[in-house]
Design an enzyme around this catalytic site. Structure first.
Site, mmCIF file in Angstrom:
data_model
loop_
_atom_site.group_PDB
_atom_site.id
_atom_site.type_symbol
_atom_site.label_atom_id
_atom_site.label_comp_id
_atom_site.label_asym_id
_atom_site.label_seq_id
_atom_site.Cartn_x
_atom_site.Cartn_y
_atom_site.Cartn_z
ATOM 1 N N ASP A 1 148.651 -43.401 83.512
ATOM 2 C CA ASP A 1 148.732 -41.945 83.455
ATOM 3 C C ASP A 1 150.149 -41.597 83.009
ATOM 4 O O ASP A 1 151.106 -41.777 83.764
ATOM 5 C CB ASP A 1 148.434 -41.361 84.835
ATOM 6 C CG ASP A 1 148.595 -39.845 84.894
ATOM 7 O OD1 ASP A 1 148.887 -39.224 83.846
ATOM 8 O OD2 ASP A 1 148.434 -39.284 85.994
ATOM 9 N N ILE A 2 150.293 -41.107 81.779
ATOM 10 C CA ILE A 2 151.644 -40.884 81.258
ATOM 11 C C ILE A 2 152.350 -39.716 81.935
ATOM 12 O O ILE A 2 153.552 -39.521 81.729
ATOM 13 C CB ILE A 2 151.645 -40.689 79.731
ATOM 14 C CG1 ILE A 2 150.915 -39.403 79.324
ATOM 15 C CG2 ILE A 2 151.076 -41.906 79.027
ATOM 16 C CD1 ILE A 2 151.149 -39.017 77.871
ATOM 17 N N LYS B 1 152.699 -29.513 72.509
ATOM 18 C CA LYS B 1 152.971 -30.610 71.580
ATOM 19 C C LYS B 1 154.386 -30.500 71.015
ATOM 20 O O LYS B 1 155.067 -31.513 70.813
ATOM 21 C CB LYS B 1 151.931 -30.634 70.468
ATOM 22 C CG LYS B 1 150.516 -30.966 70.926
ATOM 23 C CD LYS B 1 150.420 -32.360 71.545
ATOM 24 C CE LYS B 1 150.472 -33.455 70.506
ATOM 25 N NZ LYS B 1 150.253 -34.800 71.126
ATOM 26 N N TRP C 1 146.549 -34.342 75.642
ATOM 27 C CA TRP C 1 145.580 -33.294 75.991
ATOM 28 C C TRP C 1 145.191 -32.657 74.671
ATOM 29 O O TRP C 1 145.991 -31.997 74.027
ATOM 30 C CB TRP C 1 146.217 -32.272 76.925
ATOM 31 C CG TRP C 1 145.319 -31.125 77.289
ATOM 32 C CD1 TRP C 1 144.828 -30.165 76.440
ATOM 33 C CD2 TRP C 1 144.805 -30.796 78.587
ATOM 34 N NE1 TRP C 1 144.033 -29.268 77.114
ATOM 35 C CE2 TRP C 1 144.005 -29.629 78.448
ATOM 36 C CE3 TRP C 1 144.941 -31.361 79.844
ATOM 37 C CZ2 TRP C 1 143.361 -29.029 79.523
ATOM 38 C CZ3 TRP C 1 144.290 -30.757 80.913
ATOM 39 C CH2 TRP C 1 143.514 -29.612 80.754
ATOM 40 N N THR C 2 143.966 -32.866 74.230
ATOM 41 C CA THR C 2 143.530 -32.362 72.925
ATOM 42 C C THR C 2 142.521 -31.226 73.028
ATOM 43 O O THR C 2 142.038 -30.747 72.000
ATOM 44 C CB THR C 2 142.919 -33.504 72.091
ATOM 45 O OG1 THR C 2 141.823 -34.088 72.813
ATOM 46 C CG2 THR C 2 143.962 -34.575 71.797
ATOM 47 N N TYR D 1 148.425 -25.145 73.402
ATOM 48 C CA TYR D 1 148.372 -26.530 72.934
ATOM 49 C C TYR D 1 149.528 -26.829 71.988
ATOM 50 O O TYR D 1 150.245 -27.832 72.145
ATOM 51 C CB TYR D 1 147.030 -26.781 72.247
ATOM 52 C CG TYR D 1 146.958 -28.081 71.484
ATOM 53 C CD1 TYR D 1 146.895 -29.300 72.152
ATOM 54 C CD2 TYR D 1 146.938 -28.094 70.086
ATOM 55 C CE1 TYR D 1 146.828 -30.495 71.448
ATOM 56 C CE2 TYR D 1 146.866 -29.280 69.380
ATOM 57 C CZ TYR D 1 146.817 -30.476 70.063
ATOM 58 O OH TYR D 1 146.758 -31.655 69.368
ATOM 59 N N MET E 1 139.998 -41.887 70.514
ATOM 60 C CA MET E 1 139.485 -42.135 69.166
ATOM 61 C C MET E 1 140.490 -42.879 68.296
ATOM 62 O O MET E 1 140.131 -43.833 67.599
ATOM 63 C CB MET E 1 139.086 -40.807 68.512
ATOM 64 C CG MET E 1 138.459 -40.965 67.138
ATOM 65 S SD MET E 1 137.655 -39.458 66.546
ATOM 66 C CE MET E 1 139.071 -38.334 66.442
ATOM 67 N N THR F 1 150.923 -32.771 65.993
ATOM 68 C CA THR F 1 149.840 -31.975 65.423
ATOM 69 C C THR F 1 150.329 -30.902 64.467
ATOM 70 O O THR F 1 151.497 -30.472 64.530
ATOM 71 C CB THR F 1 149.057 -31.300 66.575
ATOM 72 O OG1 THR F 1 148.062 -30.418 66.053
ATOM 73 C CG2 THR F 1 149.986 -30.473 67.452
#
Length: 304
Positions: A42-43, A135, A67-68, A131, A17, A107
């Site tokens: 692909d990181i 991050k 990855w969200t 998550y 997005m 985030t």
């Protein structure tokens, strides 16, 4: 004259997005842009990252890959860490090898979300989810490897025309449901991807010019609200009755990963770097509506 005369920008996660917003914006401003979606890079593959960065030799890398899936991370911690923690480390090491600046998206979930005042950039972190932990690991990796050219850009509550998000869901539910239940005990900042992309471009340019210090920046639309206030505002912009949105609690809609109760972010560092922070979330939401309605196949409501 364009503020981006020659340097090449590399955008990873370009099919997401935010990446879909950032790539054309940079192109419109005259930048040379290499956009790599998940299918192209692909990181989590360190060798592939080193090869891509060495091949394109960017001046600025913006990592939009992440990855969200917050809830799924609770059951897939290793996969989430590979993308959010190790991926940024691979990128940082590759950037160091070619002398590139790295803008790493992060985030509000790195904070515990239990306070009541906007979190400053230097506030101690304390993630409560897998998550958030992954991050934070990515943040630490970038700052460790690139202390002088690594930029952490924390954002939250993203919405835009380039992918699924809360505002798009409300636009759909307004057409499908008589009433909608939305939690009223989570406070944050809705952030339009177009505004975030604009500030990422400005920050990257300032980094190249040497006018923006490396480190942590908060990039959310300013002001603060709740999901239960954002939803009625979305209905109002659609010309629908905001009273069709009914409040509920996080407990009533329990999910695997706990959500921050309060994660409003302070943006003082932008002005310290000579840059304007993002505008108020209400102004951004209003301007975003033609694109959001167009994606949903809805006519844009006229002035009321």
């Amino acid at each position: 004259m364009s503020p981006y005369p020659r340097p090449r920008w590399l955008v990873t996660g370009a099919s997401g997005m935010l990446g879909r917003e950032l790539t054309p914006l940079l192109d419109r401003r005259g930048a040379a842009v290499t956009a790599l979606g998940r299918g192209h890079l692909d990181i989590t593959d360190g060798a592939a990252v080193r090869s891509a960065v060495a091949e394109h030799r960017p001046a600025v890398v913006v990592n939009c890959a992440a990855w969200t899936a917050v809830d799924e991370a609770e059951s897939e911690p290793a996969l989430a860490m590979a993308v959010n923690g190790e991926g940024p480390r691979h990128l940082a090491q590759a950037c160091r090898a070619v002398g590139a600046v790295l803008l790493q998206l992060s985030t509000d979930y790195v904070f515990p979300g239990s306070g009541g005042r906007p979190y400053r950039e230097d506030h101690p972190t304390g993630p409560r989810t897998v998550y958030g932990c992954t991050k934070r690991a990515g943040e630490r990796a970038v700052l460790e490897v690139l202390p002088d050219t690594g930029y952490i850009v924390r954002t939250a509550w993203l919405y835009g025309a380039g992918g699924p998000n809360f505002v798009a869901k409300m636009i759909r539910l307004e057409a499908d449901e008589d009433t909608v239940l939305v939690v009223d005990d989570q406070h944050g900042q809705p952030t339009w991807t177009a505004d975030l992309a604009d500030r990422l471009a400005a920050l990257g340019a300032a980094a190249l010019a040497g006018t923006a210090p490396a480190g942590i920046y908060h990039a959310t639309n300013t002001g603060g609200t709740t999901w239960n206030a954002l939803a009625p505002e979305t209905f109002r912009l659609l010309g629908a009755d905001p009273a069709r949105v009914r409040p509920t609690t996080s407990l009533a809609l329990a999910r695997p990963a706990v959500r921050p109760r309060y994660s409003v972010l302070d943006q003082s560092r932008w002005k310290a770097a000579g840059l304007e922070p993002l505008r108020h979330w209400r102004a951004a939401l209003t301007e975003s509506f033609p694109a959001l309605c167009g994606r949903a196949g809805r006519p844009v409501p006229g002035p009321r």
